[in-house]
Design a protein around this motif. Structure first.
Motif, PDB file in Angstrom:
ATOM      1  N   PRO A 145       0.808  -1.220   0.000  1.00  0.00           N
ATOM      2  CA  PRO A 145       0.000   0.000   0.000  1.00  0.00           C
ATOM      3  C   PRO A 145       0.845   1.276   0.000  1.00  0.00           C
ATOM      4  O   PRO A 145       0.497   2.255  -0.665  1.00  0.00           O
ATOM      5  N   SER A 146       1.970   1.269   0.691  1.00  0.00           N
ATOM      6  CA  SER A 146       2.829   2.461   0.730  1.00  0.00           C
ATOM      7  C   SER A 146       3.363   2.811  -0.657  1.00  0.00           C
ATOM      8  O   SER A 146       3.483   3.984  -1.008  1.00  0.00           O
ATOM      9  N   VAL A 147       3.673   1.797  -1.447  1.00  0.00           N
ATOM     10  CA  VAL A 147       4.174   2.016  -2.811  1.00  0.00           C
ATOM     11  C   VAL A 147       3.081   2.651  -3.666  1.00  0.00           C
ATOM     12  O   VAL A 147       3.337   3.585  -4.441  1.00  0.00           O
ATOM     13  N   ILE A 148       1.863   2.176  -3.513  1.00  0.00           N
ATOM     14  CA  ILE A 148       0.749   2.716  -4.291  1.00  0.00           C
ATOM     15  C   ILE A 148       0.461   4.158  -3.877  1.00  0.00           C
ATOM     16  O   ILE A 148       0.210   5.024  -4.719  1.00  0.00           O
ATOM     17  N   ARG A 149       0.529   4.449  -2.578  1.00  0.00           N
ATOM     18  CA  ARG A 149       0.356   5.831  -2.124  1.00  0.00           C
ATOM     19  C   ARG A 149       1.425   6.730  -2.736  1.00  0.00           C
ATOM     20  O   ARG A 149       1.121   7.842  -3.190  1.00  0.00           O
ATOM     21  N   ALA A 150       2.666   6.269  -2.761  1.00  0.00           N
ATOM     22  CA  ALA A 150       3.748   7.061  -3.356  1.00  0.00           C
ATOM     23  C   ALA A 150       3.499   7.285  -4.848  1.00  0.00           C
ATOM     24  O   ALA A 150       3.714   8.386  -5.368  1.00  0.00           O
ATOM     25  N   ALA A 151       3.023   6.251  -5.543  1.00  0.00           N
ATOM     26  CA  ALA A 151       2.723   6.383  -6.974  1.00  0.00           C
ATOM     27  C   ALA A 151       1.637   7.424  -7.211  1.00  0.00           C
ATOM     28  O   ALA A 151       1.734   8.238  -8.135  1.00  0.00           O
ATOM     29  N   VAL A 155       1.899  10.701  -9.484  1.00  0.00           N
ATOM     30  CA  VAL A 155       1.015  10.862 -10.650  1.00  0.00           C
ATOM     31  C   VAL A 155       0.222  12.167 -10.559  1.00  0.00           C
ATOM     32  O   VAL A 155       0.072  12.886 -11.553  1.00  0.00           O
ATOM     33  N   LEU A 156      -0.268  12.474  -9.371  1.00  0.00           N
ATOM     34  CA  LEU A 156      -1.087  13.671  -9.199  1.00  0.00           C
ATOM     35  C   LEU A 156      -0.268  14.941  -9.023  1.00  0.00           C
ATOM     36  O   LEU A 156      -0.827  16.036  -8.934  1.00  0.00           O
ATOM     37  N   LYS A 157       1.055  14.783  -8.963  1.00  0.00           N
ATOM     38  CA  LYS A 157       1.956  15.922  -8.733  1.00  0.00           C
ATOM     39  C   LYS A 157       1.513  16.689  -7.488  1.00  0.00           C
ATOM     40  O   LYS A 157       1.527  17.924  -7.446  1.00  0.00           O
ATOM     41  N   ALA A 158       1.110  15.927  -6.492  1.00  0.00           N
ATOM     42  CA  ALA A 158       0.600  16.499  -5.241  1.00  0.00           C
ATOM     43  C   ALA A 158       1.758  16.770  -4.280  1.00  0.00           C
ATOM     44  O   ALA A 158       2.836  16.190  -4.411  1.00  0.00           O
ATOM     45  N   PRO A 159       1.560  17.629  -3.296  1.00  0.00           N
ATOM     46  CA  PRO A 159       2.589  17.844  -2.281  1.00  0.00           C
ATOM     47  C   PRO A 159       2.876  16.517  -1.564  1.00  0.00           C
ATOM     48  O   PRO A 159       1.953  15.717  -1.363  1.00  0.00           O
ATOM     49  N   PRO A 160       4.126  16.268  -1.179  1.00  0.00           N
ATOM     50  CA  PRO A 160       4.455  15.012  -0.502  1.00  0.00           C
ATOM     51  C   PRO A 160       3.593  14.736   0.732  1.00  0.00           C
ATOM     52  O   PRO A 160       3.317  13.583   1.051  1.00  0.00           O
ATOM     53  N   TRP A 164       0.224  11.071   3.389  1.00  0.00           N
ATOM     54  CA  TRP A 164      -0.361  10.675   4.661  1.00  0.00           C
ATOM     55  C   TRP A 164      -1.891  10.668   4.630  1.00  0.00           C
ATOM     56  O   TRP A 164      -2.523  10.169   5.560  1.00  0.00           O
ATOM     57  N   ASN A 165      -2.485  11.205   3.585  1.00  0.00           N
ATOM     58  CA  ASN A 165      -3.943  11.298   3.490  1.00  0.00           C
ATOM     59  C   ASN A 165      -4.554  10.309   2.508  1.00  0.00           C
ATOM     60  O   ASN A 165      -5.739  10.417   2.188  1.00  0.00           O
ATOM     61  N   ILE A 166      -3.771   9.361   2.038  1.00  0.00           N
ATOM     62  CA  ILE A 166      -4.259   8.362   1.081  1.00  0.00           C
ATOM     63  C   ILE A 166      -4.344   7.020   1.789  1.00  0.00           C
ATOM     64  O   ILE A 166      -3.375   6.558   2.380  1.00  0.00           O
ATOM     65  N   ASP A 167      -5.502   6.413   1.717  1.00  0.00           N
ATOM     66  CA  ASP A 167      -5.733   5.107   2.335  1.00  0.00           C
ATOM     67  C   ASP A 167      -5.840   4.069   1.220  1.00  0.00           C
ATOM     68  O   ASP A 167      -6.722   4.179   0.358  1.00  0.00           O
ATOM     69  N   VAL A 168      -4.954   3.095   1.235  1.00  0.00           N
ATOM     70  CA  VAL A 168      -4.974   2.022   0.243  1.00  0.00           C
ATOM     71  C   VAL A 168      -5.283   0.719   0.977  1.00  0.00           C
ATOM     72  O   VAL A 168      -4.486   0.259   1.794  1.00  0.00           O
ATOM     73  N   ARG A 169      -6.419   0.148   0.690  1.00  0.00           N
ATOM     74  CA  ARG A 169      -6.874  -1.068   1.359  1.00  0.00           C
ATOM     75  C   ARG A 169      -6.267  -2.312   0.706  1.00  0.00           C
ATOM     76  O   ARG A 169      -6.000  -2.311  -0.500  1.00  0.00           O
ATOM     77  N   PRO A 170      -6.080  -3.377   1.482  1.00  0.00           N
ATOM     78  CA  PRO A 170      -5.579  -4.635   0.906  1.00  0.00           C
ATOM     79  C   PRO A 170      -6.452  -5.092  -0.261  1.00  0.00           C
ATOM     80  O   PRO A 170      -7.679  -5.022  -0.202  1.00  0.00           O
ATOM     81  N   LEU A 171      -5.797  -5.501  -1.332  1.00  0.00           N
ATOM     82  CA  LEU A 171      -6.419  -6.032  -2.542  1.00  0.00           C
ATOM     83  C   LEU A 171      -7.270  -5.032  -3.302  1.00  0.00           C
ATOM     84  O   LEU A 171      -8.014  -5.393  -4.202  1.00  0.00           O
ATOM     85  N   SER A 172      -7.149  -3.753  -2.977  1.00  0.00           N
ATOM     86  CA  SER A 172      -7.819  -2.731  -3.782  1.00  0.00           C
ATOM     87  C   SER A 172      -7.008  -2.518  -5.062  1.00  0.00           C
ATOM     88  O   SER A 172      -5.828  -2.856  -5.125  1.00  0.00           O
ATOM     89  N   THR A 173      -7.658  -1.974  -6.078  1.00  0.00           N
ATOM     90  CA  THR A 173      -6.956  -1.679  -7.331  1.00  0.00           C
ATOM     91  C   THR A 173      -6.947  -0.174  -7.563  1.00  0.00           C
ATOM     92  O   THR A 173      -7.891   0.527  -7.218  1.00  0.00           O
ATOM     93  N   THR A 174      -5.851   0.286  -8.143  1.00  0.00           N
ATOM     94  CA  THR A 174      -5.672   1.689  -8.490  1.00  0.00           C
ATOM     95  C   THR A 174      -5.052   1.726  -9.878  1.00  0.00           C
ATOM     96  O   THR A 174      -4.015   1.099 -10.097  1.00  0.00           O
TER      97      THR A 174
END
Length: 197
Positions: A145-151, A155-160, A164-174
Motif C-alpha cells: 500500500p505504501s508504494v501505491i500511495r507514493a505512486a 502521478v497527481l503531482k501532489a505535495p508530498p 499521509w492522506n491516502i488510504d490504500v486497502r488490501p487487494l484494492s486496485t488503483t
C-alpha cells in the motif's frame, strides 16, 4: 501511445494497527482468505502484457495466488526505514518521538537513517516513467500500500504531505494511465476494462 498500469494492493499480513515498516512477513490467514474471496474479480488483470510485484513476501504471494506469476521489481520495494525497519509507527514513536514528528513533518528528512519520503516518491515515479510504452499496453503490479500511495502522489503531482492522506486497502486496485511525465488517475471502477485512455 499510452500505458495503463493497474496497481493491486497486496493482501495483508497483519491487522492495520500492527503494520510494520518494511514488513517482510508472509500473508496471514486473513490475507489468504481475502485473496481467495476476491480472486475471481482480480483474475482478469492477469491478461496484462506485463505483470510485476514488489519484492515483499506478501506481494509475491498475492501475485502468485491471483495467477499473475509476477516479475519481482526491486524498484517497487517499500521505503527504506533504516533503524525503524520492523517497528510499528507506535513503537518508533515510543522510542524516538521527536524524530518521528520531524519525519512526519518534513518529507526530506531521514531521522531513521534510511530513505526520505521525497526520495521514495521519486523512486516509484521513476519506475513508472521507465515502463515500456506500447499501443494500449497494460501492466499489473502487485505492491505494498505504501508504494501505491507514493505512486499516486507522483502521478497527481501532489505535495508530498498528501501521502499521509491516502488510504490504500488490501487487494484494492488503483489504475493510472499515460506515459513518462504525463500520468492520470483513472477512476473507472472496473480494473479489467480499458475505459480510461
Amino acid at each position: 501511445m499510452s500505458l495503463r498500469v493497474t496497481f493491486v494492493a497486496s493482501a495483508r499480513s497483519s491487522p492495520l494497527l500492527a503494520e510494520r515498516f518494511e514488513d517482510d512477513r508472509p500473508l496471514d490467514q486473513a490475507g489468504w482468505e481475502e485473496v481467495q474471496h476476491l480472486a475471481r474479480d482480480l483474475l482478469p488483470l492477469a491478461a496484462a502484457e506485463l505483470r510485476y510485484c514488489s519484492p515483499t513476501p506478501r506481494s509475491r504471494a498475492t501475485g502468485d495466488a491471483l495467477g499473475y506469476h509476477p516479475l519481482v521489481q526491486p524498484a517497487l520495494r517499500d521505503c527504506h526505514m533504516g533503524r525503524w525497519r520492523g517497528l510499528t509507527l507506535g513503537e518508533a514513536m515510543a522510542r524516538e518521538p521527536d524524530l518521528v514528528d520531524a519525519w512526519l513533518a518534513d518529507p526530506r528528512s531521514t531521522p531513521h537513517g534510511g530513505e526520505s519520503l521525497l526520495s521514495f516518491i521519486s523512486r516509484i515515479g521513476g519506475w513508472l516513467n521507465t515502463r515500456p510504452v506500447e499501443e494500449h499496453g497494460r501492466i499489473v503490479a502487485v505492491a505494498e500500500p505504501s508504494v501505491i500511495r507514493a505512486a499516486l502522489v507522483y502521478v497527481l503531482k501532489a505535495p508530498p504531505s498528501t501521502y499521509w492522506n491516502i488510504d490504500v486497502r488490501p487487494l484494492s486496485t488503483t489504475t493510472v494511465t499515460g506515459w513518462a511525465g504525463r500520468w492520470h488517475l483513472c477512476l473507472d471502477g472496473a480494473p479489467a476494462h480499458t475505459s480510461c485512455a
